[in-house]
Design an enzyme around this catalytic site. Structure first.
Site, short mmCIF file in Angstrom:
data_model
loop_
_atom_site.label_atom_id
_atom_site.label_comp_id
_atom_site.label_asym_id
_atom_site.label_seq_id
_atom_site.Cartn_x
_atom_site.Cartn_y
_atom_site.Cartn_z
N TYR A 70 10.40 71.80 -62.95
CA TYR A 70 10.49 72.10 -61.51
C TYR A 70 9.77 73.36 -61.05
O TYR A 70 9.88 73.75 -59.89
CB TYR A 70 11.98 72.16 -61.08
CG TYR A 70 12.66 70.83 -61.30
CD1 TYR A 70 12.05 69.65 -60.90
CD2 TYR A 70 13.89 70.75 -61.95
CE1 TYR A 70 12.65 68.41 -61.12
CE2 TYR A 70 14.50 69.52 -62.17
CZ TYR A 70 13.87 68.35 -61.76
OH TYR A 70 14.45 67.13 -61.98
N ALA A 212 -9.95 75.77 -87.92
CA ALA A 212 -9.77 76.68 -89.06
C ALA A 212 -10.90 77.69 -89.17
O ALA A 212 -10.67 78.88 -89.46
CB ALA A 212 -9.65 75.85 -90.34
#
Ligand code: NAD
Length: 272
Positions: A70, A212
């Site tokens: 919300y 990575a």
């Protein structure tokens, strides 16, 4: 014991079973002999308009913390919001004024900065990377610019979100350089994962928000932070810790934000 004279605050979202604010606030209210309690309200979206109207007339309700889903929906329904909430179209806290007007702000970024400052990090003239430009990432990026970072890089799998946030920040903070160009992590003073990547990971070698090869360019002096609250040490933070970087966890950010939320509602001091 809740009495007739007890004042109320709430956290509103859906679901709410996982939220930690009620126990954190209620512990503080008890420890400081405050006759106030926080309720967790699991609200159906169909009831949102009625809820806002009820809140205006709810005379012993001081305000609400707002959580997913919300934050954006409530921002457009309040009577006034802070400049940063208007810019980010999002609120995570509402204060009910004595005359019933509802006022909103978003303090996720301030909570993040409190936690970083507690680690000795001063954002002024620093270089920062924020990965994830959703609700929380945007609020962190906004607060970092407000606090005077010299260079902010923003990154997201959504190109549109990066463009939109970049435009907003460049016009609000002309003194900070805002870019989306990420070649290496080497020169950053702060790297933040504000995406949900790593949430619910069960192993240190779980998913990370950067490839990575990019992670291997991390400098041991860089403060590496994550907003994900579970696990406390995400694979991203575990990697950074192994490289010798100072780290900041999602729960640290959540805890550091309690004073901002409580102070905005008017039920705690700013620093608690
Ligand atoms: P959101 O859905 O609004 O935004 C998430 C953003 O991350 C999106 O823009 C998405 O495109 C991006 N993203 C997803 N995968 C990515 C990747 N691999 N690389 C780059 N960007 C990627 O969500 P939000 O409300 O901003 O919440 C983000 C996280 O913050 C959630 O895990 C939430 O639980 C956590 N959170 C923590 C705190 C706290 O105090 N620690 C407070 C609120 C939310």
């Amino acid at each position: 014991m809740i009495q007739g004279s007890t004042e109320l605050v709430a956290i509103v979202g859906s679901p709410v079973a996982q939220v930690k604010s009620p126990e954190n606030f209620n512990r503080w209210f008890v420890d400081h002999q405050q006759n106030i309690v926080m309720l967790a309200i699991d609200l159906a979206q169909t009831a949102l308009d009625d809820f806002v109207q009820t809140l205006r007339g709810w005379q012993n309700m001081r305000g609400c913390v707002v959580t997913v889903p919300y934050k954006q929906m409530l921002a457009s329904r309040l009577d006034s919001v802070s400049e940063r909430s208007a810019a980010l179209r999002s609120v995570n806290v509402i204060r009910r004024e004595p005359d019933g007007r509802l006022v909103g702000d978003i303090v996720d970024g301030e909570g993040f900065l409190n936690a970083a400052r507690q680690q000795g990090f001063n954002p002024k003239n620093k270089q920062a990377l924020v990965i994830g430009t959703g609700g929380v990432g945007s609020a962190i990026a906004y607060s970092l610019c407000q606090a005077g970072v010299s260079h902010l890089v923003i990154s997201d799998i959504s190109h549109e979100r990066v463009e939109a946030l970049g435009d907003l920040l460049r016009s609000a903070f002309p003194n900070s350089v805002i870019s989306a160009c990420l070649a290496s992590l080497e020169h950053f003073d702060l790297v933040v994962n504000a995406s949900p990547v790593g949430m619910s990971a069960t192993r240190d070698d779980g998913p990370m928000p950067l490839p990575a090869a990019m992670m291997k360019t991390l400098n041991a002096k860089t403060l590496v932070a994550d907003v994900v609250t579970s696990p406390t040490v995400t694979p991203f933070l575990a990697f950074a810790r192994n490289r010798g970087c100072p780290i900041q966890t999602g729960p640290q950010m959540a805890l550091a934000q309690l004073g901002n939320l409580g102070h905005f509602i008017g039920v705690t001091p700013l620093e608690i």
